[in-house]
Write a protein that holds these residues in place. Structure first.
Motif, mmCIF file in Angstrom:
data_model
loop_
_atom_site.group_PDB
_atom_site.id
_atom_site.type_symbol
_atom_site.label_atom_id
_atom_site.label_comp_id
_atom_site.label_asym_id
_atom_site.label_seq_id
_atom_site.Cartn_x
_atom_site.Cartn_y
_atom_site.Cartn_z
ATOM 1 N N LEU A 9 -38.911 40.216 13.136
ATOM 2 C CA LEU A 9 -37.909 40.201 12.706
ATOM 3 C C LEU A 9 -38.391 39.739 10.973
ATOM 4 O O LEU A 9 -37.544 40.065 10.249
ATOM 5 C CB LEU A 9 -36.950 38.826 12.884
ATOM 6 C CG LEU A 9 -35.974 38.514 14.245
ATOM 7 C CD1 LEU A 9 -34.812 38.210 14.623
ATOM 8 C CD2 LEU A 9 -35.250 39.956 14.055
ATOM 9 N N TYR A 10 -39.041 38.409 11.255
ATOM 10 C CA TYR A 10 -39.287 38.331 9.749
ATOM 11 C C TYR A 10 -40.259 39.353 9.139
ATOM 12 O O TYR A 10 -40.208 40.192 7.701
ATOM 13 C CB TYR A 10 -40.537 37.246 9.126
ATOM 14 C CG TYR A 10 -39.812 35.471 9.692
ATOM 15 C CD1 TYR A 10 -38.739 35.759 10.368
ATOM 16 C CD2 TYR A 10 -40.504 34.825 8.869
ATOM 17 C CE1 TYR A 10 -37.556 34.345 10.341
ATOM 18 C CE2 TYR A 10 -39.792 33.737 8.307
ATOM 19 C CZ TYR A 10 -38.601 33.221 9.768
ATOM 20 O OH TYR A 10 -38.119 32.346 9.941
ATOM 21 N N GLY A 11 -41.062 40.054 9.607
ATOM 22 C CA GLY A 11 -41.285 41.715 9.436
ATOM 23 C C GLY A 11 -40.668 42.457 8.235
ATOM 24 O O GLY A 11 -40.842 43.281 7.156
ATOM 25 N N LEU A 12 -39.930 43.031 9.104
ATOM 26 C CA LEU A 12 -38.626 44.162 8.861
ATOM 27 C C LEU A 12 -37.236 43.199 7.814
ATOM 28 O O LEU A 12 -37.720 44.165 6.605
ATOM 29 C CB LEU A 12 -37.827 43.641 10.224
ATOM 30 C CG LEU A 12 -38.532 45.024 11.848
ATOM 31 C CD1 LEU A 12 -37.416 45.309 12.560
ATOM 32 C CD2 LEU A 12 -38.639 46.426 11.055
ATOM 33 N N ALA A 13 -37.782 41.517 7.765
ATOM 34 C CA ALA A 13 -37.097 41.842 6.515
ATOM 35 C C ALA A 13 -37.547 41.185 5.345
ATOM 36 O O ALA A 13 -36.953 42.157 4.178
ATOM 37 C CB ALA A 13 -36.397 40.421 7.196
ATOM 38 N N VAL B 80 -30.550 43.931 16.219
ATOM 39 C CA VAL B 80 -32.367 44.153 15.427
ATOM 40 C C VAL B 80 -32.142 44.179 14.034
ATOM 41 O O VAL B 80 -32.083 43.203 13.276
ATOM 42 C CB VAL B 80 -33.410 43.965 16.093
ATOM 43 C CG1 VAL B 80 -34.863 44.227 14.786
ATOM 44 C CG2 VAL B 80 -34.041 43.523 17.559
ATOM 45 N N ALA B 81 -31.350 45.631 14.270
ATOM 46 C CA ALA B 81 -31.289 46.509 12.612
ATOM 47 C C ALA B 81 -29.814 45.577 12.161
ATOM 48 O O ALA B 81 -29.800 45.311 10.745
ATOM 49 C CB ALA B 81 -30.506 47.549 12.831
ATOM 50 N N TRP B 82 -29.019 45.014 12.995
ATOM 51 C CA TRP B 82 -27.608 44.473 12.038
ATOM 52 C C TRP B 82 -28.398 42.965 11.782
ATOM 53 O O TRP B 82 -27.753 42.629 10.739
ATOM 54 C CB TRP B 82 -26.772 44.140 13.150
ATOM 55 C CG TRP B 82 -25.562 43.299 12.940
ATOM 56 C CD1 TRP B 82 -24.391 43.789 12.582
ATOM 57 C CD2 TRP B 82 -24.557 41.913 12.255
ATOM 58 N NE1 TRP B 82 -22.934 43.032 12.209
ATOM 59 C CE2 TRP B 82 -23.930 41.824 12.142
ATOM 60 C CE3 TRP B 82 -25.611 40.305 12.609
ATOM 61 C CZ2 TRP B 82 -23.256 40.248 12.157
ATOM 62 C CZ3 TRP B 82 -25.446 39.634 12.665
ATOM 63 C CH2 TRP B 82 -23.795 39.475 12.701
ATOM 64 N N TRP B 83 -28.933 42.627 12.756
ATOM 65 C CA TRP B 83 -29.384 40.829 11.787
ATOM 66 C C TRP B 83 -30.512 41.218 11.008
ATOM 67 O O TRP B 83 -30.668 40.824 9.783
ATOM 68 C CB TRP B 83 -30.223 40.063 13.019
ATOM 69 C CG TRP B 83 -30.227 38.397 13.309
ATOM 70 C CD1 TRP B 83 -31.782 38.108 12.003
ATOM 71 C CD2 TRP B 83 -30.032 38.088 12.730
ATOM 72 N NE1 TRP B 83 -31.241 36.613 12.384
ATOM 73 C CE2 TRP B 83 -30.740 36.336 13.078
ATOM 74 C CE3 TRP B 83 -28.393 37.721 13.519
ATOM 75 C CZ2 TRP B 83 -29.572 35.220 12.949
ATOM 76 C CZ3 TRP B 83 -27.149 36.044 13.622
ATOM 77 C CH2 TRP B 83 -28.170 35.068 13.317
ATOM 78 N N VAL B 84 -31.596 41.725 10.878
ATOM 79 C CA VAL B 84 -32.434 41.833 9.968
ATOM 80 C C VAL B 84 -31.730 42.494 8.678
ATOM 81 O O VAL B 84 -31.938 42.163 7.221
ATOM 82 C CB VAL B 84 -33.345 43.203 10.019
ATOM 83 C CG1 VAL B 84 -34.432 43.820 9.197
ATOM 84 C CG2 VAL B 84 -34.021 42.957 10.857
ATOM 85 N N TYR B 85 -30.805 42.854 8.937
ATOM 86 C CA TYR B 85 -29.968 43.573 7.687
ATOM 87 C C TYR B 85 -29.087 42.436 6.348
ATOM 88 O O TYR B 85 -29.646 42.333 5.353
ATOM 89 C CB TYR B 85 -28.602 44.850 7.971
ATOM 90 C CG TYR B 85 -27.256 44.959 6.517
ATOM 91 C CD1 TYR B 85 -28.496 45.866 5.614
ATOM 92 C CD2 TYR B 85 -26.436 44.067 6.719
ATOM 93 C CE1 TYR B 85 -26.775 46.181 4.539
ATOM 94 C CE2 TYR B 85 -25.506 44.385 5.232
ATOM 95 C CZ TYR B 85 -26.193 45.745 4.457
ATOM 96 O OH TYR B 85 -25.398 45.880 3.403
#
Length: 349
Positions: free
Chosen positions: A300-304, A317-322
């Motif tokens: 999650l952190y890496g995607l953010a 995951v996409a929703w949360w990272v957005y």
């Protein structure tokens, strides 16, 4: 609602340890928040309490908690608590594998009033508990979902009117607070990938998505095609590192085969996941649970923090990272036909 991303960003992030991570905004998730957690006991005890269900995988559950908490604060500053007994993530077939005190509080600071608190018993004994119904209370209208154009004024979160997306960014930082040792461990593991320059982040979800929800997996070549477009547009033709977040580590050799000269990094070197299935969690030991969700948090952190995000729309995951990311720029959902359609889709989140 004339509040910009930078103003929200500066409100909820502050400087901390100088992590050896890219300077693009979201590295500040590694810093301690400079806003206090919400005092959940400062609520209106004369109104029925909201009981929030704990449903699905982690980002699905967190999404429901976030929206329910916002609703409670808007609906007369109601008290609210999460009933983790309803959650698949909290169930274990063997008592010795149960997390203490609960799944969520094992990883995060309290969200809502703890379910075992006497105040919750007070509401139950006086028949003053309203169960949050996902369809009727959360997903039935755009205001409850806090979509982009919704107007929101919730003084407990922010002293001005803001749009729904800014509200969720603020609420996320106030409500979702990983324990400090976990946060620092996650960011230390990201440092180990030597992600000191801006990079591209891939989110690849497989696991039970096809079997339970009948989604077709996105072709891995589509990630490569979009990455090449972003390498030209954002990185001036220089190929950056690619951070891959996936529940199925078999994709890593596939990506490397598609582009042998690119550098792909992931948590798969320390994990052999072949697809996450929610009902497998009941058989996990505490050590297995910790290992899986530590990996998940790193992802999650890496995607953010990735300068460019490339993923798919059919995972929470996409929703949360957005909403973890500083803004929506360079956020791509490759199962949606065009970049313009992506924004139309995301506005409804």
């Amino acid at each position: 609602a004339n509040v910009n991303d930078n103003e929200i960003f500066l409100h909820v992030y502050t400087g901390g340890k100088q992590w050896k991570l890219p300077k693009w905004g979201s590295q500040h998730w590694c810093d301690p928040p400079n806003v206090k957690p919400i005092n959940y006991f400062d609520c209106n005890v004369t109104l029925p309490m909201y009981s929030v269900p704990f449903v699905g995988g982690l980002t699905n559950a967190l999404k429901i908690i976030l929206l329910s908490g916002i609703k409670a604060m808007q609906d007369g500053n109601r008290c609210w608590a999460i009933n983790e007994a309803t959650g698949q993530l909290n169930k274990r077939n063997k008592k010795e594998n149960e997390l203490s005190p609960t799944f969520l509080r094992h990883f995060f600071e309290p969200m809502g009033i703890p379910w075992e608190n006497p105040l919750v018993r007070h509401f139950e004994q006086h028949n003053l508990v309203k169960n949050i119904h996902l369809r009727n209370d959360i997903y039935s209208n755009t205001q409850s979902r806090r979509v982009w154009w919704s107007k929101n004024h919730i003084p407990k979160l922010w002293d001005r009117i803001v749009n729904g997306h800014h509200l969720k960014k603020i609420a996320m930082r106030r409500i979702w607070r990983p324990h400090a040792p976990l946060r620092e461990k996650v960011c230390g593991k990201l440092e180990n990938h030597d992600l000191t320059e801006d990079y591209i982040a891939f989110s690849v979800r497989r696991g039970d998505k096809k079997e339970l929800e009948h989604f077709e997996y996105q072709d891995l070549q589509d990630y490569i095609v979009r990455a090449e477009e972003e390498i030209t547009a954002v990185f001036n033709g220089t190929v950056p590192k690619i951070f891959v977040a996936t529940d199925d580590c078999t994709v890593m050799p596939e990506f490397q085969k598609l582009r042998p000269t690119w550098t792909f990094v992931s948590q798969c070197d320390n994990n052999d996941d072949t697809g996450f299935a929610l009902y497998d969690v009941m058989d996990w030991t505490i050590e297995q649970t910790d290992a899986h969700f530590e990996k998940f948090m790193i992802e999650l952190y890496g995607l953010a923090m990735g300068r460019v995000f490339i993923g798919v729309s059919y995972t929470n995951v996409a929703w949360w990272v957005y909403f973890m990311r500083k803004d929506m720029h360079n956020f791509h959902l490759i199962d949606i036909e065009s970049k313009e359609k992506v924004w139309e889709f995301v506005q409804m989140w």
